[in-house]
Design a protein around this motif. Structure first.
Motif, PDB file in Angstrom:
ATOM      1  N   VAL A 189      56.619  23.803  38.420  1.00 50.84           N
ATOM      2  CA  VAL A 189      57.734  24.219  37.556  1.00 50.84           C
ATOM      3  C   VAL A 189      59.098  23.187  37.793  1.00 50.84           C
ATOM      4  CG1 VAL A 189      59.539  25.765  36.927  1.00 50.84           C
ATOM      5  CG2 VAL A 189      56.895  26.413  37.031  1.00 50.84           C
ATOM      6  N   GLU A 190      59.050  23.219  39.295  1.00 51.38           N
ATOM      7  CA  GLU A 190      60.291  22.202  39.680  1.00 51.38           C
ATOM      8  C   GLU A 190      60.214  21.017  39.054  1.00 51.38           C
ATOM      9  OE1 GLU A 190      63.126  22.401  41.452  1.00 51.38           O
ATOM     10  OE2 GLU A 190      63.273  24.441  41.479  1.00 51.38           O
ATOM     11  N   ALA A 191      58.945  20.242  39.031  1.00 52.99           N
ATOM     12  CA  ALA A 191      58.475  19.034  38.600  1.00 52.99           C
ATOM     13  C   ALA A 191      58.693  18.962  37.041  1.00 52.99           C
ATOM     14  CB  ALA A 191      57.328  18.630  39.077  1.00 52.99           C
ATOM     15  N   GLY A 192      58.717  20.079  36.264  1.00 50.07           N
ATOM     16  CA  GLY A 192      59.012  20.137  34.756  1.00 50.07           C
ATOM     17  C   GLY A 192      57.510  20.314  34.135  1.00 50.07           C
ATOM     18  N   VAL A 193      56.546  20.793  35.015  1.00 51.24           N
ATOM     19  CA  VAL A 193      55.155  21.165  34.241  1.00 51.24           C
ATOM     20  C   VAL A 193      55.468  22.618  33.814  1.00 51.24           C
ATOM     21  CG1 VAL A 193      52.889  21.562  34.681  1.00 51.24           C
ATOM     22  CG2 VAL A 193      54.265  19.478  35.897  1.00 51.24           C
ATOM     23  N   ASN A 194      54.709  22.868  32.789  1.00 49.25           N
ATOM     24  CA  ASN A 194      54.399  24.152  32.201  1.00 49.25           C
ATOM     25  C   ASN A 194      53.348  24.742  32.863  1.00 49.25           C
ATOM     26  OD1 ASN A 194      56.659  23.886  30.284  1.00 49.25           O
ATOM     27  ND2 ASN A 194      55.160  22.844  28.652  1.00 49.25           N
ATOM     28  N   ALA A 195      53.623  25.650  34.013  1.00 49.70           N
ATOM     29  CA  ALA A 195      52.462  26.298  34.917  1.00 49.70           C
ATOM     30  C   ALA A 195      52.748  27.773  34.777  1.00 49.70           C
ATOM     31  CB  ALA A 195      52.437  25.526  35.984  1.00 49.70           C
ATOM     32  N   ALA A 196      51.652  28.391  35.098  1.00 51.63           N
ATOM     33  CA  ALA A 196      52.057  29.860  35.596  1.00 51.63           C
ATOM     34  C   ALA A 196      50.633  30.221  36.165  1.00 51.63           C
ATOM     35  CB  ALA A 196      52.112  30.572  34.014  1.00 51.63           C
ATOM     36  N   PHE A 197      51.079  31.648  36.779  1.00 50.80           N
ATOM     37  CA  PHE A 197      49.740  32.380  37.310  1.00 50.80           C
ATOM     38  C   PHE A 197      49.756  33.440  36.858  1.00 50.80           C
ATOM     39  CE2 PHE A 197      53.603  32.985  40.082  1.00 50.80           C
ATOM     40  CZ  PHE A 197      53.573  34.356  40.077  1.00 50.80           C
ATOM     41  N   LEU A 198      48.485  34.075  36.884  1.00 50.22           N
ATOM     42  CA  LEU A 198      47.982  35.323  36.434  1.00 50.22           C
ATOM     43  C   LEU A 198      47.391  35.994  37.727  1.00 50.22           C
ATOM     44  CD1 LEU A 198      48.424  37.011  33.835  1.00 50.22           C
ATOM     45  CD2 LEU A 198      46.293  36.163  33.182  1.00 50.22           C
ATOM     46  N   ASN A 199      48.058  37.036  38.247  1.00 47.09           N
ATOM     47  CA  ASN A 199      47.164  37.756  39.416  1.00 47.09           C
ATOM     48  C   ASN A 199      47.950  39.206  39.694  1.00 47.09           C
ATOM     49  OD1 ASN A 199      49.838  37.463  40.910  1.00 47.09           O
ATOM     50  ND2 ASN A 199      49.066  35.614  41.768  1.00 47.09           N
ATOM     51  N   SER A 200      47.496  40.025  40.720  1.00 48.13           N
ATOM     52  CA  SER A 200      48.102  41.326  40.704  1.00 48.13           C
ATOM     53  C   SER A 200      49.581  41.463  41.247  1.00 48.13           C
ATOM     54  CB  SER A 200      47.051  41.967  41.512  1.00 48.13           C
ATOM     55  OG  SER A 200      47.312  41.106  42.988  1.00 48.13           O
ATOM     56  N   SER A 201      50.267  40.569  41.370  1.00 47.63           N
ATOM     57  CA  SER A 201      51.667  40.549  42.014  1.00 47.63           C
ATOM     58  C   SER A 201      52.637  40.550  40.744  1.00 47.63           C
ATOM     59  CB  SER A 201      51.918  39.209  42.463  1.00 47.63           C
ATOM     60  OG  SER A 201      51.991  38.179  41.894  1.00 47.63           O
ATOM     61  N   LEU A 202      51.716  40.513  39.248  1.00 46.24           N
ATOM     62  CA  LEU A 202      52.692  40.582  38.146  1.00 46.24           C
ATOM     63  C   LEU A 202      52.733  42.024  37.630  1.00 46.24           C
ATOM     64  CD1 LEU A 202      51.556  37.296  36.376  1.00 46.24           C
ATOM     65  CD2 LEU A 202      53.904  37.639  37.609  1.00 46.24           C
ATOM     66  N   ASP A 203      53.881  42.182  37.022  1.00 40.81           N
ATOM     67  CA  ASP A 203      53.714  43.591  36.411  1.00 40.81           C
ATOM     68  C   ASP A 203      53.235  43.530  35.083  1.00 40.81           C
ATOM     69  OD1 ASP A 203      55.734  42.660  34.654  1.00 40.81           O
ATOM     70  OD2 ASP A 203      57.253  43.486  35.950  1.00 40.81           O
ATOM     71  N   ALA A 204      52.634  44.554  34.340  1.00 41.50           N
ATOM     72  CA  ALA A 204      52.249  44.469  33.144  1.00 41.50           C
ATOM     73  C   ALA A 204      52.772  43.639  31.960  1.00 41.50           C
ATOM     74  CB  ALA A 204      51.855  45.849  32.643  1.00 41.50           C
ATOM     75  N   GLU A 205      54.020  43.704  31.917  1.00 42.63           N
ATOM     76  CA  GLU A 205      54.841  42.919  30.999  1.00 42.63           C
ATOM     77  C   GLU A 205      54.770  41.424  31.297  1.00 42.63           C
ATOM     78  OE1 GLU A 205      59.613  42.625  29.048  1.00 42.63           O
ATOM     79  OE2 GLU A 205      58.817  44.182  30.293  1.00 42.63           O
ATOM     80  N   SER A 206      55.039  41.076  32.468  1.00 43.90           N
ATOM     81  CA  SER A 206      54.819  39.863  32.941  1.00 43.90           C
ATOM     82  C   SER A 206      53.364  39.144  32.640  1.00 43.90           C
ATOM     83  CB  SER A 206      55.386  39.651  34.303  1.00 43.90           C
ATOM     84  OG  SER A 206      56.670  40.291  34.737  1.00 43.90           O
ATOM     85  N   ALA A 207      52.579  39.764  33.121  1.00 41.95           N
ATOM     86  CA  ALA A 207      51.042  39.305  32.641  1.00 41.95           C
ATOM     87  C   ALA A 207      50.966  39.232  31.219  1.00 41.95           C
ATOM     88  CB  ALA A 207      50.122  40.542  33.324  1.00 41.95           C
ATOM     89  N   ARG A 208      51.455  40.061  30.319  1.00 36.06           N
ATOM     90  CA  ARG A 208      51.258  40.021  28.925  1.00 36.06           C
ATOM     91  C   ARG A 208      52.068  38.778  28.341  1.00 36.06           C
ATOM     92  NH1 ARG A 208      51.514  45.578  28.798  1.00 36.06           N
ATOM     93  NH2 ARG A 208      53.903  45.494  28.549  1.00 36.06           N
ATOM     94  N   ALA A 209      53.012  38.357  28.996  1.00 34.56           N
ATOM     95  CA  ALA A 209      53.770  37.054  28.497  1.00 34.56           C
ATOM     96  C   ALA A 209      53.115  35.916  28.893  1.00 34.56           C
ATOM     97  CB  ALA A 209      55.365  37.097  29.436  1.00 34.56           C
ATOM     98  N   VAL A 210      52.412  36.073  30.224  1.00 40.53           N
ATOM     99  CA  VAL A 210      51.581  34.753  30.763  1.00 40.53           C
ATOM    100  C   VAL A 210      50.616  34.686  29.574  1.00 40.53           C
ATOM    101  CG1 VAL A 210      50.102  33.845  32.349  1.00 40.53           C
ATOM    102  CG2 VAL A 210      52.248  34.894  32.968  1.00 40.53           C
ATOM    103  N   GLU A 211      49.810  35.915  29.263  1.00 38.90           N
ATOM    104  CA  GLU A 211      48.593  35.782  28.359  1.00 38.90           C
ATOM    105  C   GLU A 211      48.809  35.358  27.059  1.00 38.90           C
ATOM    106  OE1 GLU A 211      47.162  39.800  28.514  1.00 38.90           O
ATOM    107  OE2 GLU A 211      45.773  39.131  30.065  1.00 38.90           O
ATOM    108  N   ARG A 212      50.269  35.528  26.464  1.00 42.46           N
ATOM    109  CA  ARG A 212      50.707  35.243  25.298  1.00 42.46           C
ATOM    110  C   ARG A 212      50.788  33.691  25.292  1.00 42.46           C
ATOM    111  NH1 ARG A 212      53.790  39.714  25.131  1.00 42.46           N
ATOM    112  NH2 ARG A 212      55.818  38.773  26.160  1.00 42.46           N
ATOM    113  N   ALA A 213      51.254  32.958  26.206  1.00 37.93           N
ATOM    114  CA  ALA A 213      51.568  31.635  26.585  1.00 37.93           C
ATOM    115  C   ALA A 213      50.202  30.836  26.548  1.00 37.93           C
ATOM    116  CB  ALA A 213      52.534  31.326  27.841  1.00 37.93           C
ATOM    117  N   LEU A 214      49.315  31.527  27.240  1.00 43.67           N
ATOM    118  CA  LEU A 214      47.858  31.093  27.122  1.00 43.67           C
ATOM    119  C   LEU A 214      47.335  30.857  25.843  1.00 43.67           C
ATOM    120  CD1 LEU A 214      45.512  29.918  28.905  1.00 43.67           C
ATOM    121  CD2 LEU A 214      44.800  32.488  29.150  1.00 43.67           C
ATOM    122  N   TYR A 215      47.524  32.109  25.224  1.00 47.55           N
ATOM    123  CA  TYR A 215      46.756  32.102  23.796  1.00 47.55           C
ATOM    124  C   TYR A 215      47.712  31.186  22.770  1.00 47.55           C
ATOM    125  CZ  TYR A 215      45.011  34.223  19.491  1.00 47.55           C
ATOM    126  OH  TYR A 215      44.297  34.307  18.411  1.00 47.55           O
TER     127      TYR A 215
END
Length: 606
Positions: free
Chosen positions: A81-107
């Motif tokens: 992200v610091e380098a300007g790349v659209n990157a994310a992670f999906l793991n147990s550290s995310l709350d439900a809302e944050s995980a859904r946001a990542v899944e939407r971006a993936l979709y």
């Protein structure tokens, strides 16, 4: 971000700030970007991540990166992200809302890279999402990081990695790249088999880490030796100290704190929140020394670890290489220091014998231990021994304790010839234990039964005790004069390298065991005192600026810039954005975000 049609070199320079690939990187990137599968073995600090990150930015869609550790995902995504790349992670550290946001971006197809744990990837929900990406031609590639986790022989084994074999069946047209920093031939084949990468192109880089100095001392009040090493070499640097037991971790960390060292304990028995806090401090603060079991380290991406110390013998050369490889990832001088004693070997053998593993597992464990003991007993270049284990030959390095201060030796040429003759006379079918019985003239049941009490080598080595003979055989194996036949229960066989010694054309020297070892390494060559004539004040000012920014952004300091980049800035003292843009590690996004601030620090620091 560059368009997906951008070349590999354009992405490397403008996103990551490097003007050229290193070693096999360019070939790997080209192979994967064009749709090929790859198995990559590259040392820690060798630039493995770029081997899949660059192709991910070249291919259409989202790259899925399988990673076993939450901390590693966080740091790698932060750096991207610091380098300007659209990157994310999906793991147990995310709350439900944050995980859904990542899944939407993936979709929606807005992510370049998504990091996931293997257990998350294998859920029906996530596989359905991958099916959608595949069906809409937006699945770029699969990268399987820390691929040695698939090996059931290793201490980093993750059962969920075995399930990744489903990927080529479900997504046959999507390229896969599996990467690891360390794998001997057996582990390499296991990775290829279990991940169904038998047809994948293999890229095996040199295992050499020339910036790491290897120092191994015999135990003589190991705590005193350890604190002496730290105070002499690295009084204000980050380091990792490995111990075999949890109790020893806690006792060592507490003792170091009493000695004024900023030390923290880490092992699997500590509460999860304590482990997380200590790991977070290690990653984000300077000068933290982590005292840990092998539960700590895999995936730790901190580049400025200046030393890795072992207070106990590791379990294998592969483990030793992997653990010591966490030092000096930035390419600057670092040191691997170990204190060992004969009791360590006894303890390790007992642990192997009392383990619940199969006889095959125990046999391999004993052999790996013997090879490691061959390394610590060596009188010649440590690096040569280490690299030989991975099938790589090299000249003496000049940067290990044996090269810098050759040890005292005794002439074991005659003993080695007797040992080789005994291997030959008994048919090259027996292990060291039986051969020692023959050499010492022990009329055991098996020696007599096999007719070895009647051969010419029976009893010719009665002048040496069993311990000395074991040292001889370990070094014959370590120096590759004798090979171990794993298919025949560790039977020893002669190699072509044994011929000169048998013909009287070579000598065989072994280390003299010392009761007291007060070795001090030469500080000037291994210490990082801002090498190369860097203006210390400017380097310190840049580090202070980086530390404040990292704290504000809640990321490790090295995610902003590595020490090596700050070092280059301090040496070059750039006075314009154009000059700053030529510094290694500064891509377009970082130049735009931090360029003016850096130039201000440079201009204001004398």
């Amino acid at each position: 971000m560059p368009a997906k049609s951008a070349s590999a070199l354009h992405i490397l320079e403008h996103v990551f700030g490097y003007t050229a690939f290193r070693g096999e990187q360019e070939a790997i990137v080209g192979h994967v970007a064009s749709g090929g599968d790859a198995l990559v073995l590259m040392p820690t600090g060798g630039g493995k991540s770029l081997c899949y990150q660059v192709p991910a930015l070249m291919r259409e869609g989202t790259a899925i990166v399988v990673s076993p550790l939450i901390a590693l995902m966080h740091d790698q995504v932060s750096a991207l992200v610091e380098a300007g790349v659209n990157a994310a992670f999906l793991n147990s550290s995310l709350d439900a809302e944050s995980a859904r946001a990542v899944e939407r971006a993936l979709y929606d197809g807005s992510l370049d890279l998504l990091y996931v744990a293997p257990e998350r990837l294998m859920t029906p929900r996530f596989l359905d999402q991958l099916d959608h990406l595949r069906d809409t031609n937006r699945l770029a590639l699969f990268a399987i990081d820390e691929a040695h986790c698939v090996s059931q022989w290793g201490h980093d084994f993750r059962p969920e990695y075995l399930q990744l074999s489903i990927l080529p069946e479900r997504y046959p047209s999507i390229p896969r790249i599996a990467l690891t920093a360390t794998a001997d031939r057996q582990t390499r084949e296991e990775i290829a088999t279990r991940l169904r990468l038998g047809e994948a192109r293999r890229f095996i880089s040199s295992f050499d880490r020339p910036n790491i100095r290897y120092t191994i001392v015999e135990k003589d009040d190991p705590r005193r030796q350890l604190i002496g090493f730290i105070r002499e070499e690295y009084p204000s640097d980050a380091g990792i100290i490995y111990c075999l037991s949890r109790r020893k971790v806690e006792e060592t960390a507490a003792w170091l704190q009493e000695q004024g060292v900023n030390a923290l304990p880490y092992h699997a028995g500590l509460p999860q929140e304590v482990r997380a806090e200590h790991q977070n401090r290690f990653l984000r603060e300077d000068s933290i020394v982590m005292v840990a079991t092998i539960a700590f380290g895999m995936g730790i991406d901190k580049p400025d670890v200046r030393f890795v110390a072992h207070l106990d013998l590791p379990r294998s050369i592969e483990g030793y290489y992997q653990e010591t490889g966490r030092a000096g990832r930035d390419g600057l001088p670092a040191q691997a220091w170990m204190a060992w004693g004969a009791q360590d070997v006894v303890q390790q053998r007992r642990m192997i014998d009392e383990s619940e593993g199969s006889e095959e597992f125990k046999r391999l464990g004993r052999n790996r231990l013997e090879v490691l003991v061959g390394l610590v007993e060596a009188t010649t270049c440590r690096r040569q021994h280490l690299l030989a284990y991975f099938g790589e030959s090299s000249a003496p390095c000049g940067n290990c304790d044996n090269c810098i201060s050759p040890p005292q030796t005794w002439d074991a040429t005659d003993a080695a010839r007797k040992a080789l003759s005994c291997v030959y006379r008994t048919g090259q079918r027996y292990g060291a234990g039986h051969l020692i019985d023959v050499l010492r003239g022990e009329s055991t049941e098996k020696v007599v039964e096999r007719g070895h009490a009647d051969i010419s080598t029976f009893g010719i080595g009665s002048d040496l005790d069993e311990k000395r003979w074991r040292t001889v055989f370990r070094q014959l194996v370590a120096r590759e004069l004798v090979a171990v036949d794993h298919e025949r229960y560790n039977a020893l066989t002669l190699t072509d390298l044994a011929r000169p010694l048998l013909r009287g054309e070579a000598e065989f020297l072994l280390r003299v065991s010392t009761e007291k070892t007060r070795s001090r390494s030469r500080r000037s060559a291994a210490r990082l005192d801002i090498p190369g004539g860097i203006p210390t004040t400017l380097f310190d000012s840049l580090r202070a600026w980086r530390a404040a920014l990292a704290k504000e952004r809640n990321v490790p300091a090295y995610v902003i810039f590595h020490d090596a980049t700050l070092r280059e800035i301090a040496l070059a003292r750039p006075d314009s954005m154009a000059a700053l843009g030529g510094i290694t590690g500064i891509g377009d996004r970082k130049l735009e975000a931090y360029g003016e601030d850096i130039l201000k620090v440079v201009s204001e620091t004398g």
